[in-house]
Write a protein that holds these residues in place. Structure first.
Motif, PDB file in Angstrom:
ATOM      1  N   TYR A  75       0.845  -1.204   0.000  1.00 29.63           N
ATOM      2  CA  TYR A  75       0.000   0.000   0.000  1.00 29.63           C
ATOM      3  C   TYR A  75       0.881   1.256   0.000  1.00 29.63           C
ATOM      4  N   ARG A  76       1.978   1.220   0.785  1.00 26.17           N
ATOM      5  CA  ARG A  76       2.885   2.388   0.808  1.00 26.17           C
ATOM      6  C   ARG A  76       3.459   2.626  -0.572  1.00 26.17           C
ATOM      7  N   ALA A  77       3.836   1.521  -1.247  1.00 26.42           N
ATOM      8  CA  ALA A  77       4.429   1.655  -2.594  1.00 26.42           C
ATOM      9  C   ALA A  77       3.403   2.259  -3.563  1.00 26.42           C
ATOM     10  N   LEU A  78       2.118   1.946  -3.333  1.00 28.97           N
ATOM     11  CA  LEU A  78       1.076   2.494  -4.224  1.00 28.97           C
ATOM     12  C   LEU A  78       0.743   3.940  -3.861  1.00 28.97           C
ATOM     13  N   GLY A  79       1.312   4.418  -2.789  1.00 22.62           N
ATOM     14  CA  GLY A  79       1.090   5.819  -2.392  1.00 22.62           C
ATOM     15  C   GLY A  79      -0.082   5.986  -1.449  1.00 22.62           C
ATOM     16  N   ILE A  80      -0.617   4.863  -0.949  1.00 25.64           N
ATOM     17  CA  ILE A  80      -1.775   4.941  -0.039  1.00 25.64           C
ATOM     18  C   ILE A  80      -1.263   5.232   1.373  1.00 25.64           C
ATOM     19  N   PRO A  81      -1.842   6.240   2.049  1.00 27.20           N
ATOM     20  CA  PRO A  81      -1.349   6.600   3.378  1.00 27.20           C
ATOM     21  C   PRO A  81      -1.711   5.555   4.422  1.00 27.20           C
ATOM     22  N   THR A  82      -0.912   5.438   5.469  1.00 27.77           N
ATOM     23  CA  THR A  82      -1.076   4.388   6.489  1.00 27.77           C
ATOM     24  C   THR A  82      -2.482   4.382   7.079  1.00 27.77           C
ATOM     25  N   ASN A  83      -3.062   5.576   7.297  1.00 25.42           N
ATOM     26  CA  ASN A  83      -4.374   5.589   7.974  1.00 25.42           C
ATOM     27  C   ASN A  83      -5.502   5.146   7.038  1.00 25.42           C
ATOM     28  N   MET A  84      -5.152   4.811   5.792  1.00 31.44           N
ATOM     29  CA  MET A  84      -6.160   4.294   4.841  1.00 31.44           C
ATOM     30  C   MET A  84      -6.004   2.783   4.647  1.00 31.44           C
ATOM     31  N   PHE A  85      -5.005   2.168   5.320  1.00 30.44           N
ATOM     32  CA  PHE A  85      -4.767   0.739   5.050  1.00 30.44           C
ATOM     33  C   PHE A  85      -5.976  -0.117   5.431  1.00 30.44           C
ATOM     34  N   THR A  86      -6.578   0.161   6.567  1.00 31.67           N
ATOM     35  CA  THR A  86      -7.702  -0.693   6.999  1.00 31.67           C
ATOM     36  C   THR A  86      -8.935  -0.429   6.139  1.00 31.67           C
ATOM     37  N   VAL A  87      -9.019   0.800   5.603  1.00 29.28           N
ATOM     38  CA  VAL A  87     -10.093   1.108   4.644  1.00 29.28           C
ATOM     39  C   VAL A  87      -9.932   0.217   3.416  1.00 29.28           C
ATOM     40  N   MET A  88      -8.676   0.012   2.999  1.00 29.65           N
ATOM     41  CA  MET A  88      -8.409  -0.852   1.836  1.00 29.65           C
ATOM     42  C   MET A  88      -8.862  -2.283   2.152  1.00 29.65           C
ATOM     43  N   PHE A  89      -8.636  -2.694   3.397  1.00 33.76           N
ATOM     44  CA  PHE A  89      -9.084  -4.035   3.807  1.00 33.76           C
ATOM     45  C   PHE A  89     -10.617  -4.112   3.681  1.00 33.76           C
ATOM     46  N   ALA A  90     -11.295  -3.066   4.116  1.00 32.56           N
ATOM     47  CA  ALA A  90     -12.769  -3.061   4.049  1.00 32.56           C
ATOM     48  C   ALA A  90     -13.261  -3.087   2.599  1.00 32.56           C
ATOM     49  N   LEU A  91     -12.581  -2.341   1.710  1.00 30.46           N
ATOM     50  CA  LEU A  91     -12.967  -2.351   0.281  1.00 30.46           C
ATOM     51  C   LEU A  91     -12.906  -3.781  -0.246  1.00 30.46           C
ATOM     52  N   GLY A  92     -11.819  -4.482   0.119  1.00 32.00           N
ATOM     53  CA  GLY A  92     -11.650  -5.860  -0.357  1.00 32.00           C
ATOM     54  C   GLY A  92     -12.685  -6.786   0.249  1.00 32.00           C
ATOM     55  N   ARG A  93     -12.937  -6.615   1.548  1.00 33.60           N
ATOM     56  CA  ARG A  93     -13.794  -7.571   2.287  1.00 33.60           C
ATOM     57  C   ARG A  93     -15.282  -7.388   1.997  1.00 33.60           C
ATOM     58  N   LEU A  94     -15.670  -6.258   1.449  1.00 32.28           N
ATOM     59  CA  LEU A  94     -17.092  -5.971   1.263  1.00 32.28           C
ATOM     60  C   LEU A  94     -17.859  -7.053   0.500  1.00 32.28           C
ATOM     61  N   PRO A  95     -17.388  -7.560  -0.645  1.00 35.09           N
ATOM     62  CA  PRO A  95     -18.159  -8.603  -1.326  1.00 35.09           C
ATOM     63  C   PRO A  95     -18.365  -9.852  -0.456  1.00 35.09           C
ATOM     64  N   GLY A  96     -17.363 -10.172   0.343  1.00 36.64           N
ATOM     65  CA  GLY A  96     -17.489 -11.321   1.244  1.00 36.64           C
ATOM     66  C   GLY A  96     -18.534 -11.068   2.309  1.00 36.64           C
ATOM     67  N   TRP A  97     -18.517  -9.876   2.872  1.00 38.05           N
ATOM     68  CA  TRP A  97     -19.524  -9.540   3.880  1.00 38.05           C
ATOM     69  C   TRP A  97     -20.936  -9.639   3.293  1.00 38.05           C
ATOM     70  N   ILE A  98     -21.103  -9.101   2.060  1.00 37.16           N
ATOM     71  CA  ILE A  98     -22.442  -9.125   1.433  1.00 37.16           C
ATOM     72  C   ILE A  98     -22.866 -10.571   1.163  1.00 37.16           C
ATOM     73  N   ALA A  99     -21.923 -11.365   0.647  1.00 43.08           N
ATOM     74  CA  ALA A  99     -22.251 -12.776   0.335  1.00 43.08           C
ATOM     75  C   ALA A  99     -22.615 -13.543   1.606  1.00 43.08           C
ATOM     76  N   GLN A 100     -21.885 -13.295   2.686  1.00 46.56           N
ATOM     77  CA  GLN A 100     -22.151 -13.981   3.957  1.00 46.56           C
ATOM     78  C   GLN A 100     -23.488 -13.532   4.538  1.00 46.56           C
ATOM     79  N   TRP A 101     -23.784 -12.230   4.425  1.00 49.56           N
ATOM     80  CA  TRP A 101     -25.067 -11.689   4.922  1.00 49.56           C
ATOM     81  C   TRP A 101     -26.212 -12.299   4.131  1.00 49.56           C
ATOM     82  N   LYS A 102     -26.034 -12.378   2.830  1.00 48.44           N
ATOM     83  CA  LYS A 102     -27.064 -12.960   1.922  1.00 48.44           C
ATOM     84  C   LYS A 102     -27.301 -14.419   2.307  1.00 48.44           C
TER      85      LYS A 102
END
Ligand code: SDX
Length: 393
Positions: free
Chosen positions: A334-361
């Motif tokens: 993430y640092r190499a991509l220029g994403i700031p440290t305080n956005m790292f967990t946001v990136m995790f949430a972006l990735g995890r969202l489809p899984g959360w929706i599928a599990q909720w469904k």
């Protein structure tokens, strides 16, 4: 022999459940989404293909993928009143707190989506998956005082996110295919992980009949913790501290053995894996490629490698099956991509969202689902007589 009654919780009342979505073998380090090995998906798919797979239990054909992509494009904007809402957060507001509040508020701006989110899951999912990306990028732009960059339909899901994050009126952002490929891989690796803490939170809130947005918002808040998704940010802080302390690994290894500190060796250990987290291995291998392409010299990469080497050869950690998990190397990419440290967990949430929706469904479609209500073993005071105020000592 404690005199307490142990209640039979039954699996429906506790937080455990059956699922068809993700398979983990913690002893052999195997991870599969809907039966497909993570190694194949991470190296041969787009993130939106894997999102479709998690939702529909099939990899999309060309027509299905194009339709899904079109829906993601159509729902990339957020209501302008939400943009003004964003303005009311203080500049130092945590991006994770903004994300959970803004996702929860989608219920007010798109009430029709809460009516029956399962009626058209592609519409529901594409709206959320697309809008959360816009909210994330907008919260970053706001935090650095730059003008918001709106989504563009000529860019891919990941290209759009990077453009919204880094494009500016004075210097257009060049969307490099290698960076888009790296982001696709990272989001795929985070897309689901069976009944982890945040997914359980999503299921638990949804089991009460809560709407999808409030369930996902609960998942975001659970993910925020440094023992869970917040670990990717904590790893970077730990590596930076070692770097600042002249690579004093010994001090941090000793600190990691202090059981009173719950946040000891961030990026190591796992509730399920008793060997290498396959996602961490894929990310570590991808690090070298990305750092070379971007010509990004990161001293933290060497420190991470050295720390891993020390831990994997220290009997304290070996005897406890502590291996690097998904969060140990992800922050470096993430640092190499220029994403700031305080956005790292946001990136995790972006990735995890489809899984959360599928599990909720899956939870909501299961006729057997009851409201989650884990039981307890009572170990408090036995029954006792009431004492009026005047007689209390
Ligand atoms: C994620 O569940 C998921 O799937 C989560 C996740 C996902 O995709 O959703 O994979 C994402 O959350 C990954 C984990 C990110 N968190 C961290 O990197 C934080 C650091 N890790 C630790 O906090 C810890 O390993 C946990 C929280 C991940 C797991 O904690 P557990 O279940 O208590 O670990 P355990 O029972 O396996 O511990 C065994 C022993 C214990 O020592 P003893 O009591 O036997 O003496 O190992 C010790 C633990 O104290 N231990 C550690 C340690 N992790 C466990 N000691 C030092 N440093 C650590 N990181």
């Amino acid at each position: 022999d404690t005199g307490y009654t142990v209640y039979d919780t039954g699996y429906k009342n506790s937080a455990s459940c059956c699922s068809t979505i993700t398979y983990l073998d913690g002893d052999r380090g195997i991870l599969r989404y809907r039966g497909y090995n993570i190694e194949d998906l991470a190296s041969r798919c787009l993130f939106i293909e894997v999102a479709y797979l998690l939702l529909h239990n099939k990899l999309p054909n060309r027509v299905e993928l194009e339709n899904f992509r079109t829906m993601l494009e159509e729902h990339a904007l957020i209501h302008e009143d939400m943009v003004h809402f964003l303005d009311k957060f203080p500049p130092h507001a945590s991006p994770m707190s903004i994300l959970s509040v803004m996702v929860n508020s989608l219920h007010n701006f798109y009430p029709e989506m809460s009516a029956d989110p399962l009626e058209n899951i592609d519409l529901t999912a594409s709206r959320l998956i697309s809008k959360i990306r816009t909210i994330a990028a907008f919260s970053y732009k706001k935090s650095i005082g730059q003008p918001l960059v709106y989504p563009r339909n000529d860019l891919s899901y990941c290209g759009n996110f990077l453009n919204m994050m880094f494009d500016t009126p004075v210097r257009p952002y060049i969307v490099l295919p290698e960076i888009v490929a790296a982001l696709n891989k990272l989001l795929i690796l985070h897309a689901d992980h069976e009944q982890n803490c945040s997914t359980s939170a999503v299921r638990l809130v949804g089991s009460s009949g809560g709407n999808l947005y409030s369930s996902i918002s609960a998942g975001i808040n659970a993910l925020w913790g440094p023992l869970h998704g917040g670990a990717n940010e904590a790893v970077i802080h730990m590596l930076e501290a070692i770097h600042k302390d002249n690579n004093n690994y010994k001090k941090y290894i000793a600190k990691a053995k202090d059981r009173r500190d719950p946040f000891r060796l961030s990026g190591f250990g796992h509730r399920v894996y008793r060997t290498f987290d396959p996602r961490g291995t894929i990310i570590k291998d991808a690090c070298d490629g990305i750092l070379t392409i971007l010509n990004f010299e990161d001293p933290l990469m060497d420190i991470a490698r050295n720390l891993e080497e020390i831990v994997l050869n220290d009997p304290y950690f070996v005897s406890r099956n502590l291996y690097p998990n998904i969060d140990f190397y992800s922050g470096i990419i993430y640092r190499a991509l220029g994403i700031p440290t305080n956005m790292f967990t946001v990136m995790f949430a972006l990735g995890r969202l489809p899984g959360w929706i599928a599990q909720w469904k899956e939870m909501r479609e299961d006729p057997e689902t009851k409201i989650y209500r884990p039981r307890q073993i009572y170990i408090g005071s036995p029954a006792r007589e009431f004492v009026p105020l005047g007689q209390r000592t």
